[in-house]
Scaffold this active site. Sequence first.
Site, PDB file in Angstrom:
ATOM      1  N   GLU A  16       0.800  -1.224   0.000  1.00 45.55           N
ATOM      2  CA  GLU A  16       0.000   0.000   0.000  1.00 45.55           C
ATOM      3  C   GLU A  16       0.834   1.276   0.000  1.00 45.55           C
ATOM      4  O   GLU A  16       0.551   2.182  -0.788  1.00 45.55           O
ATOM      5  CB  GLU A  16      -0.985  -0.014   1.176  1.00 45.55           C
ATOM      6  CG  GLU A  16      -2.117  -1.028   1.051  1.00 45.55           C
ATOM      7  CD  GLU A  16      -1.744  -2.428   1.507  1.00 45.55           C
ATOM      8  OE1 GLU A  16      -0.599  -2.618   1.968  1.00 45.55           O
ATOM      9  OE2 GLU A  16      -2.594  -3.329   1.413  1.00 45.55           O
ATOM     10  N   HIS A  30     -10.443  -4.426  10.476  1.00 45.51           N
ATOM     11  CA  HIS A  30     -11.176  -4.346   9.197  1.00 45.51           C
ATOM     12  C   HIS A  30     -12.536  -3.676   9.384  1.00 45.51           C
ATOM     13  O   HIS A  30     -13.475  -3.962   8.640  1.00 45.51           O
ATOM     14  CB  HIS A  30     -11.394  -5.742   8.607  1.00 45.51           C
ATOM     15  CG  HIS A  30     -10.204  -6.284   7.859  1.00 45.51           C
ATOM     16  ND1 HIS A  30      -9.009  -6.570   8.464  1.00 45.51           N
ATOM     17  CD2 HIS A  30     -10.031  -6.587   6.550  1.00 45.51           C
ATOM     18  CE1 HIS A  30      -8.159  -7.043   7.551  1.00 45.51           C
ATOM     19  NE2 HIS A  30      -8.758  -7.056   6.386  1.00 45.51           N
TER      20      HIS A  30
HETATM   21  C1  LIG Z   1      -2.100  -4.501   4.588  1.00 49.90           C
HETATM   22  C2  LIG Z   1      -3.129  -5.385   4.004  1.00 49.90           C
HETATM   23  N1  LIG Z   1      -3.379  -5.302   2.684  1.00 49.90           N
HETATM   24  C3  LIG Z   1      -4.318  -6.091   2.126  1.00 49.90           C
HETATM   25  C4  LIG Z   1      -5.025  -6.969   2.893  1.00 49.90           C
HETATM   26  C5  LIG Z   1      -6.096  -7.842   2.275  1.00 49.90           C
HETATM   27  N2  LIG Z   1      -5.596  -9.213   2.179  1.00 49.90           N
HETATM   28  C6  LIG Z   1      -5.858 -10.114   3.140  1.00 49.90           C
HETATM   29  S1  LIG Z   1      -5.106 -11.557   2.864  1.00 49.90           S
HETATM   30  C7  LIG Z   1      -4.416 -11.010   1.443  1.00 49.90           C
HETATM   31  C8  LIG Z   1      -3.546 -11.912   0.646  1.00 49.90           C
HETATM   32  C9  LIG Z   1      -2.389 -12.387   1.416  1.00 49.90           C
HETATM   33  O1  LIG Z   1      -1.636 -13.239   0.638  1.00 49.90           O
HETATM   34  P1  LIG Z   1      -0.465 -14.079   1.275  1.00 49.90           P
HETATM   35  O2  LIG Z   1       0.400 -13.192   2.090  1.00 49.90           O
HETATM   36  O3  LIG Z   1       0.179 -14.837   0.190  1.00 49.90           O
HETATM   37  O4  LIG Z   1      -1.214 -15.052   2.303  1.00 49.90           O
HETATM   38  P2  LIG Z   1      -2.243 -16.228   1.960  1.00 49.90           P
HETATM   39  O5  LIG Z   1      -3.600 -15.619   2.025  1.00 49.90           O
HETATM   40  O6  LIG Z   1      -1.939 -16.769   0.629  1.00 49.90           O
HETATM   41  O7  LIG Z   1      -2.048 -17.211   3.054  1.00 49.90           O
HETATM   42  C10 LIG Z   1      -4.788  -9.694   1.193  1.00 49.90           C
HETATM   43  C11 LIG Z   1      -4.393  -8.907   0.017  1.00 49.90           C
HETATM   44  C12 LIG Z   1      -4.752  -7.010   4.268  1.00 49.90           C
HETATM   45  N3  LIG Z   1      -5.440  -7.796   5.097  1.00 49.90           N
HETATM   46  N4  LIG Z   1      -3.792  -6.231   4.798  1.00 49.90           N
END
Ligand SMILES: Cc1ncc(C[n+]2csc(CCOP(=O)(O)OP(=O)(O)O)c2C)c(N)n1
Lengths: 327, 331
Positions: free
Chosen positions: B60, B129
Amino acid sequence: MADAKTNTEDYLQMYRQMVRIRTFEDNANQLYLDAKMPGLTHMYSGEEAVAVGICEALKVTDKITSTHRGHGHCVAKGAAFKEMFCELLGKEEGYCRGKGGSMHIADQSNGNLGANAIVGGSMGIATGSALRAKMQGSDDVTVCFFGDGATAQGLMYEVMNMAALWKLPVIYACENNGYSEYTKTDEIAAGEITARAEAFGIEAHKVDGQDVLAVNALTTELVQRARNGEGPFFIELDTYRYHGHHVGDINRTYYRTKDEEAEWKAKRDPIKLFGDWLTGEGIASEDELAALGEEVRSEAAEAVAYALEAPYPDGSEVDMHVFLETT
Amino acid sequence: MRSITLSQAVNEAIAEEMRRDETVFLIGEDVAEAGTPFKVTSGLVEEFGTDRVIDTPIAEPGFMGLAVGAAMTGARPIVDLMFGDFLFLVMDQLCNQAAKTHYMSGGKLNVPLVLRTNLGATRRSAAQHSQSLHALVAHIPGLKVAMPSSAYEAKGLMKTAIRDDNPVVIFEDKLMYQDKAEVPEEEFLIPFGEAKVLREGRDVTLIGTSSMRQVCEAAATMLEADGVSAEVIDPRTIAPLDEATILQSVKKTTRAIVVDEGHQNFGTTAEIAARISEKAFYHLDAPVIRMGAMDVPIPFSPALEDLTVPTPEQVAENARRIVAGELIHAL
Ligand SMILES: Cc1ncc(C[n+]2csc(CCOP(=O)(O)OP(=O)(O)O)c2C)c(N)n1
Ligand SMILES: [Mg+2]
């Protein structure tokens, strides 16, 4: 303590913990489908060998930080089903008295500093926990779990730099499940993930995250070295999530094929692979493993039934815990 | 007139402005094929391609900074910040960079960007959230803040935001994405700094932002049954704030309740209440009442979360009491 798991009891404990995670998630998913769970949750199914292989190399006072996909880490670090299901349902007896829910579950009695709803949000916390251990002269190690998607966050680079400069006892465990939300990792991560750590002079390893013995053997060695002041370390674990990004992500063929999902489940399921190994080596019979599965399923069913009936916190708790009131 | 959802309204506004001005582009996490987790931007990548509908890594502060730079050099980026709670990650680029550039450059540079994000609790999404953080950015000189309260406002305010030559932050209510409202097919814009009087009344003015507009309208309906006549005002933008419309109303009704989903302490309700107290004091028959979200992190448990957000019943109860001349906050 420095040895990877080698005896029957340890093997069965690892197997049981993996089955407990899968069973926990199956129940959580069902609670969502039955509209009995508030909100959404992210399933860990498919990634069990990562959490278990790593946490079985830790002692109770070692710390972990977890993620939005955190049930697996929580179970693997020793949490009880009853308090976990109560938390998922927002009940008073939950680990966080219903205040945290799935994305903030924490169990400090077992060294779990908490799940985190901010992607990458726990990297500073994990590194700070390692700093504290070093300051105290304790030999505790902290493992920071995070996803491939979290490697895009700048915080990670700031803290890895400091961890490397100050030789902190922290292990960065990147669960590379190929996706962050609805996007393939290849599309959002330039270069190699391990190279990010290597740039700071941090020793980085890649391991098959579906092979619990490989994960455990590597982590056991790195934990021991971290205790001796050789940290930090970085591990990239190749794994896969079986469900959607969260329980509501049902129609997902636009970003991931059903064939791909079926292939991982058929050929690289961590529980099946380890079960086959246990029976092949004559460590356990298929009947014994099936009985263990039954035992875990009834443990979960009991905990779910309990949590469904358990009371919500009293409304007066809403403004409790904003601050620690010291008397 | 046709009715569309708030989500469709935002989508239309962005699409129309992207057609109208090729310097407009959209950037954020999962905005292309996935169309965001709330499915607000679905279809845009098909029309405008991946050069103008850009999926980013989960970074972000990084893509916020990119947007500031692109805006300073002639583009009109729309930054999609998936949850309002992630504002804390982008604060430096937004508040130290985007907000101050025009001023610090003595008027030579400007930053025409839109940050679209959301607010609102009661989705059982817990403390990271569920926040409503608009007061935080409204505090910073150089930022405009819009808070659409229906599909109609969402479309008109978004189009104005995109054409504005300054940084604008728009907060959509997460719970409202599927709510429908009448939205004209013909093009329209809603100017910033123009409140809307939704309902005329004599006894008390209820000022409700975003999600709290419906709460105030529902309270007004309840009050009507008790013979209390409430006027309802939606400020639509809090920076700039349409003081004139609010003051005019309060001078008529002599009482005001300000309702907003941000935390009450140091919040939007405090700012609006202070302006009324300063500028319409001698017209008031009761202290101005603030009703914000409870000053606690938003809890997960439904049993607790529902207690943190003002309800129509609570607004109506406070209105009845001040109209009856009762003191809500004892001396
Ligand atoms: C700072 C932030 N940006 C975006 C999100 C929304 N979000 C939640 S999980 C996720 C994906 C995370 O991917 P990864 O780190 O690969 O973990 P996975 O879900 O695959 O276990 C996103 C974009 C968030 N919770 N926090
Ligand atoms: Mg991932």
